[in-house]
Design a protein around this motif. Sequence first.
Motif, PDB file in Angstrom:
ATOM      1  N   TRP A 197       0.824  -1.208   0.000  1.00 32.92           N
ATOM      2  CA  TRP A 197       0.000   0.000   0.000  1.00 32.92           C
ATOM      3  C   TRP A 197       0.864   1.267   0.000  1.00 32.92           C
ATOM      4  O   TRP A 197       0.665   2.162  -0.817  1.00 32.92           O
ATOM      5  CB  TRP A 197      -0.912  -0.018   1.222  1.00 32.92           C
ATOM      6  N   TRP A 201       1.605   4.203  -2.930  1.00 34.51           N
ATOM      7  CA  TRP A 201       1.293   5.602  -2.615  1.00 34.51           C
ATOM      8  C   TRP A 201       2.424   6.538  -3.024  1.00 34.51           C
ATOM      9  O   TRP A 201       2.164   7.685  -3.437  1.00 34.51           O
ATOM     10  CB  TRP A 201       1.036   5.731  -1.111  1.00 34.51           C
ATOM     11  N   SER A 249      -5.728  -1.053  -0.946  1.00 35.82           N
ATOM     12  CA  SER A 249      -6.246  -0.465   0.294  1.00 35.82           C
ATOM     13  C   SER A 249      -7.535  -1.158   0.727  1.00 35.82           C
ATOM     14  O   SER A 249      -7.806  -1.287   1.926  1.00 35.82           O
ATOM     15  CB  SER A 249      -6.494   1.033   0.103  1.00 35.82           C
ATOM     16  N   MET A 252      -6.636  -4.411   2.380  1.00 36.50           N
ATOM     17  CA  MET A 252      -6.047  -4.219   3.709  1.00 36.50           C
ATOM     18  C   MET A 252      -7.075  -4.361   4.826  1.00 36.50           C
ATOM     19  O   MET A 252      -6.722  -4.523   5.990  1.00 36.50           O
ATOM     20  CB  MET A 252      -5.384  -2.843   3.790  1.00 36.50           C
ATOM     21  N   TYR A 262     -12.079   2.067   8.799  1.00 35.75           N
ATOM     22  CA  TYR A 262     -10.981   2.122   7.833  1.00 35.75           C
ATOM     23  C   TYR A 262     -11.480   1.807   6.437  1.00 35.75           C
ATOM     24  O   TYR A 262     -11.120   2.486   5.463  1.00 35.75           O
ATOM     25  CB  TYR A 262      -9.870   1.135   8.200  1.00 35.75           C
ATOM     26  N   SER A 266     -11.029   4.405   3.458  1.00 36.35           N
ATOM     27  CA  SER A 266     -10.100   4.079   2.376  1.00 36.35           C
ATOM     28  C   SER A 266     -10.793   4.114   1.019  1.00 36.35           C
ATOM     29  O   SER A 266     -10.204   4.554   0.024  1.00 36.35           O
ATOM     30  CB  SER A 266      -9.475   2.703   2.605  1.00 36.35           C
ATOM     31  N   GLY A 270      -9.756   6.849  -1.540  1.00 37.88           N
ATOM     32  CA  GLY A 270      -9.116   6.223  -2.692  1.00 37.88           C
ATOM     33  C   GLY A 270      -9.794   6.581  -3.997  1.00 37.88           C
ATOM     34  O   GLY A 270      -9.146   6.979  -4.975  1.00 37.88           O
ATOM     35  N   TYR A 300      -4.725  12.128   2.251  1.00 37.03           N
ATOM     36  CA  TYR A 300      -5.060  10.690   2.163  1.00 37.03           C
ATOM     37  C   TYR A 300      -4.255   9.887   3.170  1.00 37.03           C
ATOM     38  O   TYR A 300      -4.804   9.101   3.956  1.00 37.03           O
ATOM     39  CB  TYR A 300      -4.776  10.215   0.740  1.00 37.03           C
ATOM     40  N   LEU A 304      -5.870   8.227   6.769  1.00 36.07           N
ATOM     41  CA  LEU A 304      -5.885   6.768   6.930  1.00 36.07           C
ATOM     42  C   LEU A 304      -4.950   6.319   8.053  1.00 36.07           C
ATOM     43  O   LEU A 304      -5.245   5.344   8.758  1.00 36.07           O
ATOM     44  CB  LEU A 304      -5.513   6.080   5.616  1.00 36.07           C
TER      45      LEU A 304
END
Length: 314
Positions: A197, A201, A249, A252, A262, A266, A270, A300, A304
Amino acid sequence: MEQTVQSTSTASRVSNPVMEPGPLSETPTGTWRDFVTVTKIGITVANMMTVFAGLWLASNGQAAGDLIFYTLIGTALVIMAGTCLNNYIDRDLDKNMERTSKRALPSGRLNATHVLWLGVGFALAGTLILTFLVNPLTAFLGLIGLFVYVVIYTMWLKRSSTTSTVWGGISGAVPIVMGWTAFTGEMNFGAWMLFLWMFLWQPPHFLALAIRRAEDYGKAGIPLLPVVKGFDVTKRHMIRYVSAMVPVSFLMYLIPNMGYTYLIASLILGFGWLGLSIVGFVVKDTIKWSRISFVYSLIYLTVLSIVMIVEPYL
């Protein structure tokens, strides 16, 4: 098609920094603030956020205070070692860029040899703390991240290849994994998912900055993607990484201790980033768009990371 930012011959503009004399000034006048700047404290603090997020998530909010302290201080020292060595190696490039020419090393306020040894000292101290007060795996991961950042990225690819951003993403993805392994002591599913992840990014985050500073990078002879291939190609690369990051994501959520908060955050953030990336192909002001994309990438990551930290209490 937008105009590619042309640089002069990179090979002729980029010299070997290791062979250059140490200070650029005969009488360095640096203060303690200059030594703080070579540690790139903003980058270090941002990485500490991801380290803590990984540690707190792995422990479900149960990590002991001493483990948290030693993990954060040890990782911070290794990261600061990398930034010091990066400043030392890049001092010849920095003096050719408007935004970096006034830094302590290119301006001659600090002796380059002092910064070199400061970086070496930080690396040794951080590695020892992580090895004996956290666990050897976390220390080993720190050394991998340091090697990639200093040798693979700074010394080699930054001066020779547009792939430097991708390889540099490896070192940027290591800190959150160090937080995870500090508690678990193993590279399990959660560790690999966090790494993937964060790795995905990194490129769209940095390429947004590279677009904004393309002219400056071109003058310094640094072959970043927007300098060599132009803005349209760079945008296509950015959207590929964001498109790959969104499903990662989502997956995850399968990491132990992840929750619905989460998952929702996300997906919203995202797909928001994906939409912003698509808009990049129709905007008239690419520089303004890249500035917004860069800020969005920070939002972002920050949101998160905070969600991962508070997840155990939700």
